[in-house]
Scaffold this motif. Structure first.
Motif: not given
Length: 472
Positions: A160-169
């Motif tokens: 998720l960090i690689e996908l820049k999905n910070e909220t779910e991460a």
């Protein structure tokens, strides 16, 4: 523990014994007597496939014998107390030498009570031992499950960090940390848990945009030459750093690497030291009631603004912005002439006084808009709210998890900076109040004041009587 490790002493043929093994075995008196006479009881217990886990021994002295004599004559010794072979260590004479006198003093009724307590204890130990073995197996199984779950979550968070999905991460990170806490309570796989925790901490810093400061250095310290001076704030001049507190000012020259002290009148408290517009090698000193250009007073607070002392001040675009202790911001235009020097105009209220825009302000910085820390505050003056105000009204806001004591920016800075002394951080935000980076270092904890140079490459901060710097 084996039988030899636990018991050393004499056992009579009429005594009653309870052995608590991995299962509760009732061993008959006849069997015990037989095994003792064969000198084979310890070996039998070792060979027993159920294994000896816990042992409780209860010895009831025969009623018809009364209390045990202090010493036996050799002819009175029961057959079982003969000197054993090496398999069962027996210390008969030593045991009775010690216990005999004590036993004679214990009434028979009290002895019966003691025996009952011993019996209950033996049964309790057995039950607890069986339960502990069961709980231990369950706990270990649960720990194995938690390790796998945290490991799986760690992989998902990384993706998720690689996908820049910070909220779910962040959500998964909170779940993983909760499972780490459960794993810690169980007490298994400490090395694995430590490795997983370290990995999660690194991910947390990545998500929070935390950068550890590695190039910290002291710029100057006033520990040895400033008795009675406690600096409260610092500010920047051209190749200078100003440290001030009360009516005392310390001016440190970065080129010569030395400084000097000066003082105002005793009743004046220095609020801010600002570079003079168009003459940055000179500075303006703002006190609670005056603005001074060197020894010249260029402005004095009007008496008609009752009860308002200045608590913060800055300059932007040919105007002073002054924060009064009545939580309102005032604007004071000025002109700076090479012949007549600096002269000020009329002071007027800049903050919108409507109820929806009121709020206590502790610190602020100006760049067209005003960026301010507003209440509520904790007892140390820490606020979690930064607001942007334009034309006296709030236009933007952010809540900081860490809280901040000071805020800094200028027209030449791309970012807004906030000091969080509780967490040991300086937080960089863009001018839309989105967090860009957190700079972390233990020495920042307890810092009082800071500023960032005009190129936004070096941060200076004050802690105690020392000013430090680090590069960003």
């Amino acid at each position: 523990l084996s039988f030899e490790n636990v018991i050393s002493g004499e056992v009579l043929g009429s005594d009653k014994i309870v052995f608590a093994t991995s299962q509760i075995h009732k061993i008959s008196e006849e069997f015990i007597i037989q095994k003792l006479r064969e000198r084979d009881l310890a070996e039998y217990l070792k060979r027993d496939s159920s294994g000896l886990k816990t042992l409780g021994l209860i010895a009831l002295y025969p009623k018809n014998h009364g209390n045990m004599p202090l010493k036996y004559e050799k002819k009175d010794l029961p057959p079982l107390i003969q000197k054993p072979e090496s398999k069962i260590p027996v210390l008969a004479s030593k045991r009775f030498d010690v216990i005999g006198p004590i036993m004679k003093k214990i009434p028979r009724i009290r002895m019966a009570a003691v025996v009952v307590i011993f019996a209950i204890s033996a049964i309790t130990i057995t039950t607890v031992a069986v339960k502990l073995r069961y709980d231990t197996a369950e706990n270990k199984k649960n720990a194995e499950t938690l390790v796998q779950e945290v490991s799986d979550l760690k992989d998902k968070i990384a993706s998720l960090i690689e996908l820049k999905n910070e909220t779910e991460a962040n959500e998964l990170l909170n779940t993983a940390n909760e499972k780490i806490s459960e794993l810690e309570k169980l007490g298994y796989f400490n090395t694995t848990r430590s490795e997983l925790k370290s990995g999660l901490d690194a991910m947390s810093k990545s998500l929070k945009k935390v950068q550890e400061i590695s190039n910290l250095r002291p710029v100057f310290s006033l520990e040895n030459n400033s008795t009675g001076f406690d600096p409260e704030e610092i500010s920047a001049g051209k190749n200078k750093i100003f440290a001030f507190g009360g009516n005392t000012l310390y001016e440190f020259d970065l080129n010569r690497m030395n400084g000097e002290f000066s003082k105002l009148e005793n009743e004046l408290k220095i609020i801010s030291v600002l570079p003079k517009p168009e003459s940055p090698e000179k500075s303006l000193i703002v006190s609670q009631k005056r603005i001074m250009d060197g020894d010249t007073v260029v402005w004095t607070k009007p008496e008609n603004i009752a009860g308002t002392d200045i608590v913060e001040a800055t300059i932007y675009n040919s105007a002073f912005y002054l924060l009064g202790d009545n939580i309102l911001i005032y604007k004071l235009p000025f002109e700076n002439s090479s012949t007549t020097g600096l002269s000020t105009g009329e002071l007027y209220l800049w903050t919108d006084k409507s109820p929806s825009n009121q709020g206590q302000i502790s610190d602020f910085a100006v760049d067209g808009s005003i960026f301010a820390l507003i209440g509520p505050f904790d007892p140390n003056g820490i606020s979690k709210t930064i607001v942007e105000m334009a034309n006296g009204k709030r236009t933007n806001k952010i809540e900081l998890a860490e809280g901040a004591l000071k805020i800094f920016t200028s027209s030449s800075h791309k970012n807004v900076y906030a000091l969080s002394p509780n967490e040991g951080m300086i937080i960089a935000l863009d001018k839309n109040l989105a967090i860009k980076k957190r700079f972390s270092r233990e020495e920042l904890k307890g810092a009082k004041s800071f500023f960032v140079n005009s190129q936004e490459r070096v941060v200076y901060f004050l802690k105690g009587k020392t000013v430090y710097s680090f590069e960003i």
